[in-house]
Design a protein around this motif. Structure first.
Motif, PDB file in Angstrom:
ATOM      1  N   HIS A 205       0.767  -1.110  -0.113  1.00  0.00           N
ATOM      2  CA  HIS A 205      -0.126   0.037  -0.064  1.00  0.00           C
ATOM      3  C   HIS A 205       0.814   1.419  -0.101  1.00  0.00           C
ATOM      4  O   HIS A 205       0.749   2.148  -0.874  1.00  0.00           O
ATOM      5  N   ARG A 229       2.298 -20.142  10.537  1.00  0.00           N
ATOM      6  CA  ARG A 229       3.444 -20.774   9.595  1.00  0.00           C
ATOM      7  C   ARG A 229       4.435 -19.351   9.501  1.00  0.00           C
ATOM      8  O   ARG A 229       4.090 -18.153   9.703  1.00  0.00           O
ATOM      9  N   ASP A 230       5.598 -20.012   9.223  1.00  0.00           N
ATOM     10  CA  ASP A 230       6.611 -18.768   8.951  1.00  0.00           C
ATOM     11  C   ASP A 230       6.454 -18.019   7.798  1.00  0.00           C
ATOM     12  O   ASP A 230       6.243 -18.714   6.618  1.00  0.00           O
TER      13      ASP A 230
ATOM     14  N   LYS B  12      -2.861 -18.117   0.772  1.00  0.00           N
ATOM     15  CA  LYS B  12      -2.787 -19.489   1.320  1.00  0.00           C
ATOM     16  C   LYS B  12      -3.093 -20.534   0.842  1.00  0.00           C
ATOM     17  O   LYS B  12      -4.073 -20.425  -0.063  1.00  0.00           O
ATOM     18  N   PRO B  13      -2.500 -21.822   1.219  1.00  0.00           N
ATOM     19  CA  PRO B  13      -3.029 -23.088   0.433  1.00  0.00           C
ATOM     20  C   PRO B  13      -4.121 -23.412   1.129  1.00  0.00           C
ATOM     21  O   PRO B  13      -4.564 -23.173   2.279  1.00  0.00           O
ATOM     22  N   GLY B  46       6.572 -20.742   2.433  1.00  0.00           N
ATOM     23  CA  GLY B  46       6.378 -19.714   3.811  1.00  0.00           C
ATOM     24  C   GLY B  46       5.008 -19.673   3.988  1.00  0.00           C
ATOM     25  O   GLY B  46       4.177 -20.846   3.914  1.00  0.00           O
ATOM     26  N   HIS B  47       4.420 -18.616   3.826  1.00  0.00           N
ATOM     27  CA  HIS B  47       3.177 -18.249   4.127  1.00  0.00           C
ATOM     28  C   HIS B  47       2.169 -18.663   3.210  1.00  0.00           C
ATOM     29  O   HIS B  47       0.921 -18.772   3.053  1.00  0.00           O
ATOM     30  N   PHE B  48       2.810 -18.801   1.786  1.00  0.00           N
ATOM     31  CA  PHE B  48       1.979 -18.896   0.463  1.00  0.00           C
ATOM     32  C   PHE B  48       1.591 -20.098   0.107  1.00  0.00           C
ATOM     33  O   PHE B  48       2.412 -21.135   0.425  1.00  0.00           O
ATOM     34  N   ASP B  52       5.450 -16.650  -5.531  1.00  0.00           N
ATOM     35  CA  ASP B  52       4.763 -15.594  -6.520  1.00  0.00           C
ATOM     36  C   ASP B  52       4.477 -16.199  -7.782  1.00  0.00           C
ATOM     37  O   ASP B  52       3.230 -16.226  -8.525  1.00  0.00           O
ATOM     38  N   TYR B  78      -3.282 -14.065   2.565  1.00  0.00           N
ATOM     39  CA  TYR B  78      -2.740 -12.934   2.168  1.00  0.00           C
ATOM     40  C   TYR B  78      -1.825 -13.612   0.890  1.00  0.00           C
ATOM     41  O   TYR B  78      -1.217 -14.655   1.156  1.00  0.00           O
ATOM     42  N   GLY B  81      -2.303  -9.820  -3.769  1.00  0.00           N
ATOM     43  CA  GLY B  81      -1.636  -8.389  -3.958  1.00  0.00           C
ATOM     44  C   GLY B  81      -0.208  -8.423  -4.439  1.00  0.00           C
ATOM     45  O   GLY B  81       0.072  -7.479  -5.212  1.00  0.00           O
ATOM     46  N   ARG B  82       0.424  -9.455  -4.350  1.00  0.00           N
ATOM     47  CA  ARG B  82       1.618  -9.691  -4.994  1.00  0.00           C
ATOM     48  C   ARG B  82       1.590 -10.275  -6.364  1.00  0.00           C
ATOM     49  O   ARG B  82       2.389  -9.879  -7.135  1.00  0.00           O
ATOM     50  N   ALA B  85      -1.448  -7.481 -10.177  1.00  0.00           N
ATOM     51  CA  ALA B  85      -0.760  -6.659 -11.156  1.00  0.00           C
ATOM     52  C   ALA B  85      -0.283  -7.263 -12.495  1.00  0.00           C
ATOM     53  O   ALA B  85      -0.655  -7.466 -13.647  1.00  0.00           O
ATOM     54  N   PRO B  86       0.787  -8.304 -12.348  1.00  0.00           N
ATOM     55  CA  PRO B  86       1.310  -9.131 -13.246  1.00  0.00           C
ATOM     56  C   PRO B  86       0.161  -9.789 -13.745  1.00  0.00           C
ATOM     57  O   PRO B  86       0.007 -10.419 -14.904  1.00  0.00           O
ATOM     58  N   MET B 172      -6.387  -1.446   1.760  1.00  0.00           N
ATOM     59  CA  MET B 172      -4.923  -1.811   1.069  1.00  0.00           C
ATOM     60  C   MET B 172      -4.926  -1.307  -0.305  1.00  0.00           C
ATOM     61  O   MET B 172      -4.047  -1.147  -1.115  1.00  0.00           O
TER      62      MET B 172
END
Lengths: 276, 276
Positions: A205, A229-230, B12-13, B46-48, B52, B78, B81-82, B85-86, B172
């Motif tokens: 943002h 989670r990390d 997230k998964p 990680g978190h995702f 990306d 979350y 947002g990453r 745009a692409p 955001m």
């Protein structure tokens, strides 16, 4: 010459014992400082140190008093955003000749003052920071600064204008009627008690809104809550990633944060290390 | 005619057992639905749900596949947002003829699609909502909607265009390259697991950015964490306060939130209760 300082609480109240500890320290070590806490600092109205009218009135009374040299924000929390716009509309000439010092939620008022070109907004410890480890030294640093002594400021400031914010506070300011023009500024940010995914989201943002700044510096990201989670990236990697995506120079770390070491950062171009 | 739906996870998964439960329900009750989970949904980085590039590739593969009718976001968390745009830059003609359904963090992609005028963005339950009490009915509602059956939508929609968002997600988005023009829209917001002071702060931010909308409706503000003090206002009072300050009509409650009852809200002007 006496430096006259009034503390107000635009967000949460300060505990009376802590205000008394700050006053005792000032009385013992700063004979040339007259430090007063507005009675509003001890009001309680839900989350806030008194309702919006009480907080607004206390701020305006201190800011518009020609006999006061500096307004020191005693606590952050949340609440400055509810009074900042009417506060700017109510300021008089006497408000222009003052220093305003604080951070965190109080950064909302610093931003609004900076936007309006009123007084000297300064990022620095709150009176309430006396409760922290090393907090007495933070209070001493502010009292020295406000009484005109030379104190160490954030390192690495140069001829470029600067501003410092809590990350969430800055994110909530972006694009609003309170947001100053930070074109060409070095912008310092810090955060406390937010998950790293939230820090990443905030960086998305603010980097969208801060195109045209001279660069970003990253203060401390402290008390990050444990997550299931990390996140997988450090706060430095987060800052670098979003700066690179938006073409904002990442200028390294800054010595600001929700702790007693939180550096003093006068908004604008650093002219001297002395305050009010 | 078969409705072909692919689930992806931009944030997230989803747990494999939950995806399998959604597929079992679809197989048992929706013979005309072909429901597929992209393997990316189960990646962990990680978190995702994968890095990306993996999340972007999975979204683009589904969106650009002319044999797929709808992209269903399986989880929030979350991360949208990453890649938003692409993602918009990589969409082809086939992406324009699809429905995209989800909410919470996935609202970032709905916003970007709506801004770009690509496809039919719809606020509604995630596949992962099957874990909630009543979650099977939420999944059934989505599968009915996406396969063209008439299902109840958010009540009170009229000829005015509408959009629905998680409050933090919308905050955001405000002022960024992903934000659609919501002039004249009825905007619905909901939030989960945020303190009321944070909700108040978010309302300051979004009402500053949403001048020109037709009005705001307030969904559920759920799982508010306990604070060391009561905020002193309800979520309705917060919404009314900021709407009044900014001249935005407050239009009452909405039936959206982080729960199984979360209503389906097609972005734009409601033309019918049937989906893809």
């Amino acid at each position: 010459m006496t430096t006259r300082i009034t503390c107000v609480c635009p967000g949460k109240p300060i505990r009376r014992a802590r205000a008394e500890a700050v006053q005792a320290l000032a009385a013992a070590e700063f004979p040339h400082v007259a430090l007063n806490f507005a009675e509003q600092c001890f009001e309680e109205q839900g989350h806030f140190a008194g309702d919006d009218a009480q907080r607004l009135d206390a701020f305006l009374a201190a800011a518009n008093d020609p006999d006061i040299d500096a307004v020191w924000f005693a606590m952050g929390g949340y609440g400055a955003g509810r009074i900042a716009a009417p506060a700017m509309a109510g300021l008089t000439q006497a408000a222009r000749e003052k220093t305003y010092l604080g951070y965190s939620d109080a950064g909302t008022l610093l931003a609004a003052l900076y936007r309006a070109g009123i007084g000297k907004p300064v990022h620095g410890p709150l009176a309430g920071d006396i409760r922290r480890e090393g907090g007495e030294d933070a209070v001493r640093r502010v009292l020295r600064y406000l009484s005109g002594e030379t104190v160490p400021l954030e390192a690495g400031l140069d001829e470029r204008p600067v501003a410092a914010f809590n990350l969430m506070t800055l994110a909530m300011l972006c694009g609003t009627e309170l947001m100053p023009d930070l074109t060409g500024h070095v912008v310092l940010v810090e955060e406390v008690a937010e998950h790293l995914y939230a820090v990443d989201r905030l960086f998305f943002h603010i980097t969208q809104h801060l195109r045209g700044v001279a660069g970003l510096r990253l203060g401390r990201i402290s008390d990050v809550p444990e997550n299931d989670r990390d996140f997988g990236m450090t706060e430095v990697q987060i800052a670098q990633y979003w700066c690179e995506r938006t073409g904002i120079p990442y200028l390294g770390r800054a010595d600001i944060g929700h702790d007693a070491a939180n550096a003093i950062v006068p908004f604008g171009v650093a002219r001297s290390a002395a305050g009010a």
